[in-house]
Design a protein around this motif. Sequence first.
Motif, PDB file in Angstrom:
ATOM      1  N   PHE A  37      -5.892  -0.290   4.549  1.00 56.97           N
ATOM      2  CA  PHE A  37      -6.627  -1.282   3.789  1.00 56.97           C
ATOM      3  C   PHE A  37      -5.816  -1.641   2.555  1.00 56.97           C
ATOM      4  O   PHE A  37      -4.875  -0.942   2.184  1.00 56.97           O
ATOM      5  CB  PHE A  37      -7.989  -0.738   3.351  1.00 56.97           C
ATOM      6  N   ARG A  38      -6.218  -2.692   1.912  1.00 55.42           N
ATOM      7  CA  ARG A  38      -5.647  -3.007   0.611  1.00 55.42           C
ATOM      8  C   ARG A  38      -6.742  -3.553  -0.293  1.00 55.42           C
ATOM      9  O   ARG A  38      -7.736  -4.109   0.189  1.00 55.42           O
ATOM     10  CB  ARG A  38      -4.505  -4.010   0.725  1.00 55.42           C
ATOM     11  N   GLN A  39      -6.533  -3.360  -1.586  1.00 52.50           N
ATOM     12  CA  GLN A  39      -7.507  -3.841  -2.558  1.00 52.50           C
ATOM     13  C   GLN A  39      -6.790  -4.370  -3.774  1.00 52.50           C
ATOM     14  O   GLN A  39      -6.075  -3.626  -4.460  1.00 52.50           O
ATOM     15  CB  GLN A  39      -8.487  -2.736  -2.951  1.00 52.50           C
ATOM     16  N   ALA A  40      -6.985  -5.649  -4.024  1.00 53.23           N
ATOM     17  CA  ALA A  40      -6.429  -6.287  -5.207  1.00 53.23           C
ATOM     18  C   ALA A  40      -7.481  -6.255  -6.316  1.00 53.23           C
ATOM     19  O   ALA A  40      -8.680  -6.155  -6.032  1.00 53.23           O
ATOM     20  CB  ALA A  40      -6.031  -7.726  -4.888  1.00 53.23           C
ATOM     21  N   PRO A  41      -7.067  -6.352  -7.566  1.00 55.84           N
ATOM     22  CA  PRO A  41      -8.025  -6.324  -8.680  1.00 55.84           C
ATOM     23  C   PRO A  41      -9.103  -7.384  -8.524  1.00 55.84           C
ATOM     24  O   PRO A  41      -8.810  -8.562  -8.256  1.00 55.84           O
ATOM     25  CB  PRO A  41      -7.141  -6.603  -9.895  1.00 55.84           C
ATOM     26  N   GLY A  42     -10.350  -6.967  -8.646  1.00 58.69           N
ATOM     27  CA  GLY A  42     -11.458  -7.898  -8.575  1.00 58.69           C
ATOM     28  C   GLY A  42     -11.832  -8.346  -7.183  1.00 58.69           C
ATOM     29  O   GLY A  42     -12.713  -9.200  -7.020  1.00 58.69           O
TER      30      GLY A  42
END
Length: 125
Positions: A37-42
Amino acid sequence: QVQLVESGGGLVQPGGSLRLSCAVSGFTWDDYVVGWFRQAPGKEREGISCTRSSDGTTYYADSMKGRFAVSRDSNKNTVYLQINSLKPDDAAVYLCAPVRASRAECFVAARYRWWGQGTQVTVSS
């Protein structure tokens, strides 16, 4: 105790490539999936791929097909995520986790109980 260690992130110029690693240990499931998975700010955590432990079959999210490729070393219990032609929009914390789930469920972050600390990918010139 489930342990997950991601590594390989860093600062890359647009168009570059990275190979991320995910080492999993601490559980004895016979058949499971390792999700990237990936998660960018906001933003919400976004599914990239799911790899079956039994045979290495990998499924990719539709939006991730083409520039992402998964491989594994089953002897090391390690799954790799190759990212090519990196774009600024790829900048995020990349995480991996194991789960016992179907092909459809494995792209749902809420199905996962354990997560690693993630590895940061920054794309900038």
